[in-house]
Design a protein around this motif. Structure first.
Motif, short mmCIF file in Angstrom:
data_model
loop_
_atom_site.label_atom_id
_atom_site.label_comp_id
_atom_site.label_asym_id
_atom_site.label_seq_id
_atom_site.Cartn_x
_atom_site.Cartn_y
_atom_site.Cartn_z
N LYS A 1 0.82 -1.21 0.00
CA LYS A 1 0.00 0.00 0.00
C LYS A 1 0.86 1.26 0.00
CE LYS A 1 -4.10 -1.97 2.23
NZ LYS A 1 -4.95 -1.77 1.05
N ILE A 2 2.09 1.17 0.50
CA ILE A 2 2.99 2.33 0.53
C ILE A 2 3.90 2.33 -0.69
CG2 ILE A 2 4.77 3.52 1.85
CD1 ILE A 2 2.07 3.49 3.23
N ALA A 3 4.46 1.17 -1.03
CA ALA A 3 5.50 1.11 -2.06
C ALA A 3 4.96 1.42 -3.44
CB ALA A 3 6.16 -0.28 -2.05
N PHE A 4 3.79 0.88 -3.80
CA PHE A 4 3.29 1.07 -5.15
C PHE A 4 2.98 2.54 -5.46
CE2 PHE A 4 1.65 -3.59 -5.28
CZ PHE A 4 2.97 -4.03 -5.39
N PRO A 5 2.24 3.25 -4.58
CA PRO A 5 2.05 4.69 -4.85
C PRO A 5 3.37 5.48 -4.79
CG PRO A 5 0.41 3.90 -3.29
CD PRO A 5 1.44 2.82 -3.42
N ALA A 6 4.26 5.10 -3.86
CA ALA A 6 5.53 5.82 -3.73
C ALA A 6 6.38 5.70 -4.98
CB ALA A 6 6.30 5.29 -2.51
N SER A 7 6.24 4.58 -5.71
CA SER A 7 7.04 4.40 -6.92
C SER A 7 6.72 5.46 -7.97
CB SER A 7 6.81 2.99 -7.49
OG SER A 7 5.45 2.82 -7.89
N LEU A 8 5.49 6.02 -7.92
CA LEU A 8 5.14 7.09 -8.85
C LEU A 8 6.00 8.32 -8.66
CD1 LEU A 8 1.23 6.82 -8.67
CD2 LEU A 8 2.65 6.34 -10.68
N VAL A 9 6.43 8.56 -7.42
CA VAL A 9 7.27 9.72 -7.11
C VAL A 9 8.75 9.37 -7.23
CG1 VAL A 9 7.87 11.39 -5.32
CG2 VAL A 9 5.49 10.62 -5.56
N LEU A 10 9.13 8.19 -6.78
CA LEU A 10 10.54 7.82 -6.74
C LEU A 10 11.14 7.66 -8.13
CD1 LEU A 10 10.51 5.22 -3.81
CD2 LEU A 10 11.34 7.58 -3.76
N ARG A 11 10.36 7.15 -9.09
CA ARG A 11 10.93 6.94 -10.43
C ARG A 11 11.32 8.25 -11.11
NH1 ARG A 11 8.02 3.06 -14.81
NH2 ARG A 11 6.46 4.72 -14.75
N PRO A 12 10.43 9.26 -11.17
CA PRO A 12 10.88 10.53 -11.76
C PRO A 12 11.95 11.23 -10.91
CG PRO A 12 8.65 10.74 -10.88
CD PRO A 12 8.99 9.29 -10.87
N LEU A 13 11.89 11.05 -9.58
CA LEU A 13 12.89 11.65 -8.71
C LEU A 13 14.26 11.03 -8.97
CD1 LEU A 13 13.02 13.79 -6.49
CD2 LEU A 13 12.74 11.96 -4.81
N LEU A 14 14.27 9.74 -9.26
CA LEU A 14 15.53 9.06 -9.58
C LEU A 14 16.13 9.63 -10.87
CD1 LEU A 14 17.51 6.79 -8.88
CD2 LEU A 14 16.08 5.22 -10.17
N TRP A 15 15.27 9.93 -11.84
CA TRP A 15 15.75 10.52 -13.09
C TRP A 15 16.22 11.96 -12.85
CZ3 TRP A 15 13.81 14.81 -15.74
CH2 TRP A 15 14.34 15.02 -17.02
N LEU A 16 15.50 12.71 -12.00
CA LEU A 16 15.85 14.11 -11.75
C LEU A 16 17.17 14.24 -11.01
CD1 LEU A 16 14.79 17.05 -11.95
CD2 LEU A 16 13.74 16.73 -9.70
N LEU A 17 17.40 13.34 -10.05
CA LEU A 17 18.63 13.42 -9.25
C LEU A 17 19.70 12.45 -9.75
CD1 LEU A 17 17.07 13.60 -5.66
CD2 LEU A 17 17.87 15.50 -7.09
N ALA A 18 19.58 12.01 -10.99
CA ALA A 18 20.47 10.98 -11.53
C ALA A 18 21.96 11.30 -11.34
CB ALA A 18 20.16 10.74 -13.01
N PRO A 19 22.45 12.51 -11.64
CA PRO A 19 23.90 12.77 -11.46
C PRO A 19 24.35 12.61 -10.01
CG PRO A 19 22.89 14.46 -12.84
CD PRO A 19 21.77 13.67 -12.25
N LEU A 20 23.56 13.16 -9.10
CA LEU A 20 23.94 13.06 -7.68
C LEU A 20 23.83 11.62 -7.19
CD1 LEU A 20 24.80 14.58 -5.17
CD2 LEU A 20 22.38 15.05 -4.67
N VAL A 21 22.78 10.91 -7.64
CA VAL A 21 22.63 9.50 -7.26
C VAL A 21 23.79 8.68 -7.80
CG1 VAL A 21 21.20 7.43 -7.57
CG2 VAL A 21 20.12 9.63 -7.07
N TRP A 22 24.18 8.94 -9.04
CA TRP A 22 25.31 8.20 -9.64
C TRP A 22 26.58 8.42 -8.83
CZ3 TRP A 22 29.92 10.04 -11.58
CH2 TRP A 22 30.72 9.09 -12.24
N LEU A 23 26.84 9.68 -8.44
CA LEU A 23 28.05 9.98 -7.68
C LEU A 23 28.04 9.26 -6.33
CD1 LEU A 23 30.65 11.62 -7.29
CD2 LEU A 23 29.24 13.49 -6.38
N VAL A 24 26.92 9.36 -5.62
CA VAL A 24 26.83 8.72 -4.30
C VAL A 24 26.91 7.20 -4.43
CG1 VAL A 24 25.32 8.33 -2.32
CG2 VAL A 24 25.53 10.63 -3.30
N SER A 25 26.21 6.64 -5.43
CA SER A 25 26.21 5.18 -5.61
C SER A 25 27.59 4.67 -5.98
CB SER A 25 25.19 4.78 -6.68
OG SER A 25 23.88 5.11 -6.27
#
Length: 422
Positions: free
Chosen positions: A123-147
């Motif tokens: 009930k939490i994960a499925f709706p949250a994925s709607l926000v996390l997927r575009p957020l992952l694309w938006l913060l991709a450079p910072l996420v790549w650096l940290v990862s």
């Protein structure tokens, strides 16, 4: 920021707490998802499940974007709380802000949302994925650096982040636990069959075969009248045919094919004619695992095999019915009604058991746990323990069981009484 009204700052602080709760619950719910249920839902076309699977394919990036967002929000909340409490209480406001914000974040942005997410992950994960997927694309450079930095440190301790792409596998014992914990989702009978299938790998042909001394066959060296009478009275569908000794087997006879011989009578009978109706014998090594036997029976269209040892001696026979009973349990009818059952209740938790009874049959019938990694029959197990054939009726403890010898022949223990004492 000091010119901003306190009401607006409190509102912004509350919003940041809500966003922090979102990130915290998203992290817990994503990690708590049942991967097998998720895979099934995704194959069924569930969009939320597909998005969640896509995010979980690289857990390092998923955790990276969640923690980046959560930390940015918590830091900003700390700054705003410091400003608010400084305006209210002066220099001491920093201390008050630290204490108050710690309690608020702990309760409203960490413990509560994570508890709810752990209990209701989908009930939490499925709706949250709607926000996390575009957020992952938006913060991709910072996420790549940290990862990249995080994955480099993980490799130093022998952990490969890309392992998240590999399919998860369950060991047989883990799969048994899944079946056990299925509860009412599986009928008891179906659950038992699944567990029996998982146990097939632990048994070999030797465990389920009918021993040589109990095999009923047709000896071509018998008289014609004896053979015809045996065919007419046989309760079995298939019989091994041999000359003098079962080690000289010539084929397997299906009684349906022998019907013509019975109709023609003794005058038309001959051993050569009978042999012409037999099928080529199929030999099975005694150490063959049961799953392999099942596949071979299916591949070769066989229902009976002659079990041989390493020297080529026939040890007994194994049938498809014997194999299926290992999965579905004993059939309701027996091809040969027996006057004496192998296991008979004898009062006060005692059971009278024939010496040649299989240990696996005893365990399955009585829900016992006698050892199966050694001798295959009660007679063999008792003689291994006693190291000889007893001279008379004796009793002894075998692990958690009390065994009393009732009948002994020159060669074996023919009958015993047993009960579970612990």
């Amino acid at each position: 920021m000091n010119e901003i009204p306190l009401g607006l700052l409190f509102g912004l602080l509350a919003l940041l707490i809500v966003i922090s709760a979102f990130f915290s619950s998203s992290e817990t719910s994503m990690m708590a998802l049942n991967r097998y249920r998720l895979r099934h839902q995704a194959k069924s076309g569930h969009r939320g499940a597909k998005r969640a699977m896509e995010l979980l394919s690289r857990p390092d990036k998923l955790i990276g974007v969640i923690l980046i967002g959560n930390n940015l929000v918590n830091i900003l909340a700390s700054v705003i709380a410091g400003v608010v409490f400084t305006q209210l209480y002066g220099d001491a406001g920093v201390i008050y802000a630290t204490a108050a914000l710690t309690i608020v974040i702990l309760i409203f942005a960490e413990v509560t949302p994570k508890t709810v997410a752990a209990l209701r992950p989908e009930k939490i994960a499925f709706p949250a994925s709607l926000v996390l997927r575009p957020l992952l694309w938006l913060l991709a450079p910072l996420v790549w650096l940290v990862s990249s930095i995080s994955n480099g440190l993980a490799r130093l301790v022998g952990v490969e982040a890309s392992a998240g792409n590999e399919a998860e596998h369950l060991a047989p014992e883990e799969l048994r636990t899944v079946v056990f914990e299925s509860g009412a989702l599986l009928p008891k009978k179906h659950k038992g069959m699944l567990l029996n299938v998982l146990d097939l790998d632990q048994a070999t042909v030797e465990d389920i075969m009918i021993p040589r001394n109990e095999v009923t066959g047709v000896d071509l060296e018998s008289t014609g009248d004896e053979i015809l009478q045996q065919l007419a009275e046989s309760s079995y569908t298939r019989l091994p045919v041999y000359r003098g000794d079962i080690n000289r087997v010539v084929g397997i006879l299906h009684l349906r094919r022998a019907a013509q011989i019975l109709r023609d009578g003794p005058e038309a009978f001959s051993a050569e004619r009978l042999q012409s109706y037999t099928d080529e014998p199929y030999f099975v090594p005694e150490a063959t695992p049961l799953p392999t036997l099942l596949m071979n029976f299916q591949k070769k269209k066989r229902r009976m095999g002659l079990v041989v040892d390493e020297y080529g001696e026939v040890m007994g026979i194994v049938t498809l019915e014997d194999l299926l009973e290992e999965i579905v349990g004993d059939f309701t009818t027996s091809p040969v009604p027996s006057e004496d059952e192998e296991i008979v209740a004898d009062g006060d938790d005692w059971y009278l058991i024939e010496g040649g009874t299989s240990i696996r049959d005893i365990n399955r019938t009585l829900q016992w746990d006698l050892p199966t990694d050694g001798p295959k029959t009660l007679n063999g197990l008792a003689m291994e323990y006693l190291e000889s054939i007893p001279d008379g009726n004796i009793s002894f403890y075998l692990q958690d069981y009390l065994v009393e010898i009732v009948e002994v022949s020159d060669k074996m223990i023919t009958r015993a009484r047993a009960k579970k004492v612990r």
